[in-house]
Design an enzyme around this catalytic site. Structure first.
Site, PDB file in Angstrom:
ATOM      1  N   HIS A   1      -0.364 -15.430 -10.519  1.00 49.78           N
ATOM      2  CA  HIS A   1      -1.385 -16.437 -10.217  1.00 49.78           C
ATOM      3  C   HIS A   1      -0.971 -17.276  -9.016  1.00 49.78           C
ATOM      4  CE1 HIS A   1      -4.450 -19.497 -10.803  1.00 49.78           C
ATOM      5  NE2 HIS A   1      -3.515 -20.422 -10.925  1.00 49.78           N
TER       6      HIS A   1
ATOM      7  N   GLU B   1      -9.456 -21.594 -16.391  1.00 56.70           N
ATOM      8  CA  GLU B   1      -8.084 -21.109 -16.330  1.00 56.70           C
ATOM      9  C   GLU B   1      -7.695 -20.715 -17.747  1.00 56.70           C
ATOM     10  OE1 GLU B   1      -5.438 -23.817 -14.367  1.00 56.70           O
ATOM     11  OE2 GLU B   1      -6.181 -23.238 -12.384  1.00 56.70           O
TER      12      GLU B   1
ATOM     13  N   TYR C   1      -6.399 -32.669  -3.613  1.00 54.79           N
ATOM     14  CA  TYR C   1      -5.054 -32.377  -4.132  1.00 54.79           C
ATOM     15  C   TYR C   1      -3.929 -32.648  -3.143  1.00 54.79           C
ATOM     16  CZ  TYR C   1      -4.044 -27.857  -1.835  1.00 54.79           C
ATOM     17  OH  TYR C   1      -3.742 -26.863  -0.939  1.00 54.79           O
TER      18      TYR C   1
ATOM     19  N   LYS D   1      -9.514 -31.627 -12.487  1.00 56.88           N
ATOM     20  CA  LYS D   1      -8.964 -31.076 -13.723  1.00 56.88           C
ATOM     21  C   LYS D   1      -9.195 -31.977 -14.941  1.00 56.88           C
ATOM     22  CE  LYS D   1      -6.415 -27.515 -12.062  1.00 56.88           C
ATOM     23  NZ  LYS D   1      -6.369 -26.149 -12.616  1.00 56.88           N
TER      24      LYS D   1
ATOM     25  N   SER E   1     -10.639 -30.000 -21.059  1.00 50.78           N
ATOM     26  CA  SER E   1      -9.879 -28.788 -21.367  1.00 50.78           C
ATOM     27  C   SER E   1     -10.188 -28.432 -22.814  1.00 50.78           C
ATOM     28  CB  SER E   1      -8.371 -29.001 -21.194  1.00 50.78           C
ATOM     29  OG  SER E   1      -8.047 -29.353 -19.864  1.00 50.78           O
TER      30      SER E   1
ATOM     31  N   THR F   1      -2.504 -20.887 -15.546  1.00 51.57           N
ATOM     32  CA  THR F   1      -3.292 -19.661 -15.617  1.00 51.57           C
ATOM     33  C   THR F   1      -2.407 -18.447 -15.873  1.00 51.57           C
ATOM     34  OG1 THR F   1      -4.922 -20.561 -14.093  1.00 51.57           O
ATOM     35  CG2 THR F   1      -4.886 -18.185 -14.351  1.00 51.57           C
TER      36      THR F   1
END
Length: 391
Positions: free
Chosen positions: A113, A180, A225, A234, A238, A325
């Protein structure tokens, strides 16, 4: 009294016994264990009120020896007649977030990844990996309050983005929403501030494993980022599976990690380096589009926890660290759509239509299996989420 039947080939037989938190109408959430297509109430089965809590945290905090003892007691008692009131059909219960998430760290442990993203984001670089990548498990701190249980709808995030054709940043819903496919590792007992957890002792601190989907807004992430890393791209959501597969159930799934060259520093070395042979599947609107192999992960769970605490950072019951990931060497083993579609330039066919990133109404389901004891195969349930537009 009830005798529970388990269908031949069930992924939730005696070799598994994953923990979860369930409720039925008129009852507060309680801890149960899954056996076949049933949920067994552990407070009633074992006569222990620690399982009457709506979270696994009180039990996990009791430590490794207690985890071993309870697993043995469940295995023994569940094969006899079980009190009728302790047994529920899986279809009749509501499953909840199985533990209270304390802190959350996400790693970047797959060489495949990391190399793929390096080639996508830095095509001019001589090497796809950053210079530090093979020396330490790279990670970032995430937002524990946005971790939700399987089945929770995911609202499309909004934020700043600046595409190649934009003169200035614009604000709006993400147009490059991604997944992911990861595993999450649940810390049962932690370490005090100023101490650390050696890699060879990490398995006494890791209670179990969940499926983990780190939803990612790639356009928001790309703009924000540099220089400090992921934030709003992010932190919106999740998804984890409702069943925590005990690390004790995964002895037969242990495999050596890939060869780590150059040699890692002493605090990351292990007498018996181990990864996990867990086969993950990614479904996009009912179609399997990827099968990422966790056995290919470069950094082991124990090394991740050792690195996370080596500076003296404390950890505690309910901490969650995710693998990053999961991707293998083949195209159909890539665990994120930014890889699978090569940044959106190589669409994949989903139910007859070319697709790149997620659209409203799309549903993603992660599932996984692993070798269990005595030749059995064990399952992790699913981490399911559907994308909805912001109201």
């Amino acid at each position: 009294m009830t005798s529970i039947s388990i269908s031949e080939g069930s992924l939730f037989g005696l070799a598994n016994l994953p923990y979860g938190v369930y409720s039925v109408p008129g009852q507060d959430p309680r801890v149960g264990v899954r056996l076949g297509e049933h949920v067994v109430d552990l407070a009633l089965l074992l006569g222990d009120d620690v399982f009457a809590a709506g979270s696994l945290n009180p039990f996990m905090a009791q430590g490794h020896e207690r985890w071993v003892e309870v697993r043995g007691a469940i295995t023994e008692r569940i094969q006899r007649d079980v009190p009728d009131e302790a047994v529920h059909e899986l279809r009749d219960v509501t499953l909840h977030l199985p533990f209270e998430v304390a802190d959350y760290v996400d790693f970047y442990a797959s060489e495949h990844h990391a190399a793929n993203l390096g080639r996508l984001f830095r095509p001019e670089a001589a090497e796809p990996l950053m210079p530090n990548w093979k020396h330490l498990p790279v990670g970032y701190h995430g937002r524990s309050s946005s971790i939700v249980v399987s089945g929770t709808e995911i609202v499309r995030p909004s934020g700043q983005r600046k595409g190649p054709g934009d003169e200035v940043p614009v604000f709006g819903p993400s147009v490059r929403l991604d997944i992911e496919a990861e595993l999450g590792f649940v810390v049962g007992t932690g370490n005090a501030m100023g101490t650390s957890i050696p890699a060879d002792e990490a398995e006494r601190h890791i209670f179990g494993v969940v499926l983990f989907n780190d939803w990612s807004a790639r356009d928001i992430q790309a703009w924000e980022y540099v220089p400090l890393g992921p934030n709003l791209g992010k932190s919106f959501a999740s998804t984890v599976s409702p069943w925590v597969v005990p690390l004790l159930a995964l002895e037969a799934a242990r495999v050596p990690t890939p060869t780590q060259e150059p040699a890692v520093l002493p605090y990351l070395q292990m007498q018996r380096p181990w990864g996990l042979d867990i086969a993950v599947e990614v479904e996009w609107n009912g179609q399997v589009v990827s099968r990422p192999p966790y056995a290919a992960m470069y950094w082991s769970p124990a090394q991740m926890l050792a690195h996370q605490t080596v500076n003296g950072a404390p950890s505690r019951t309910g901490d969650l660290f995710a693998s990053g990931t999961i991707s293998g060497p083949a195209k159909d083993q890539r665990g994120a759509f930014i890889e699978l579609t090569w940044g959106g330039t190589e669409p994949v066919e989903v139910n007859g239509a070319p697709r790149t990133f997620l659209e409203d109404g799309d549903e993603i389901v992660l599932s996984a299996t692993a070798p269990g004891a005595d030749g059995a195969r064990i399952g992790f349930g699913e981490a399911r989420g559907r994308i909805v537009a912001k109201a």
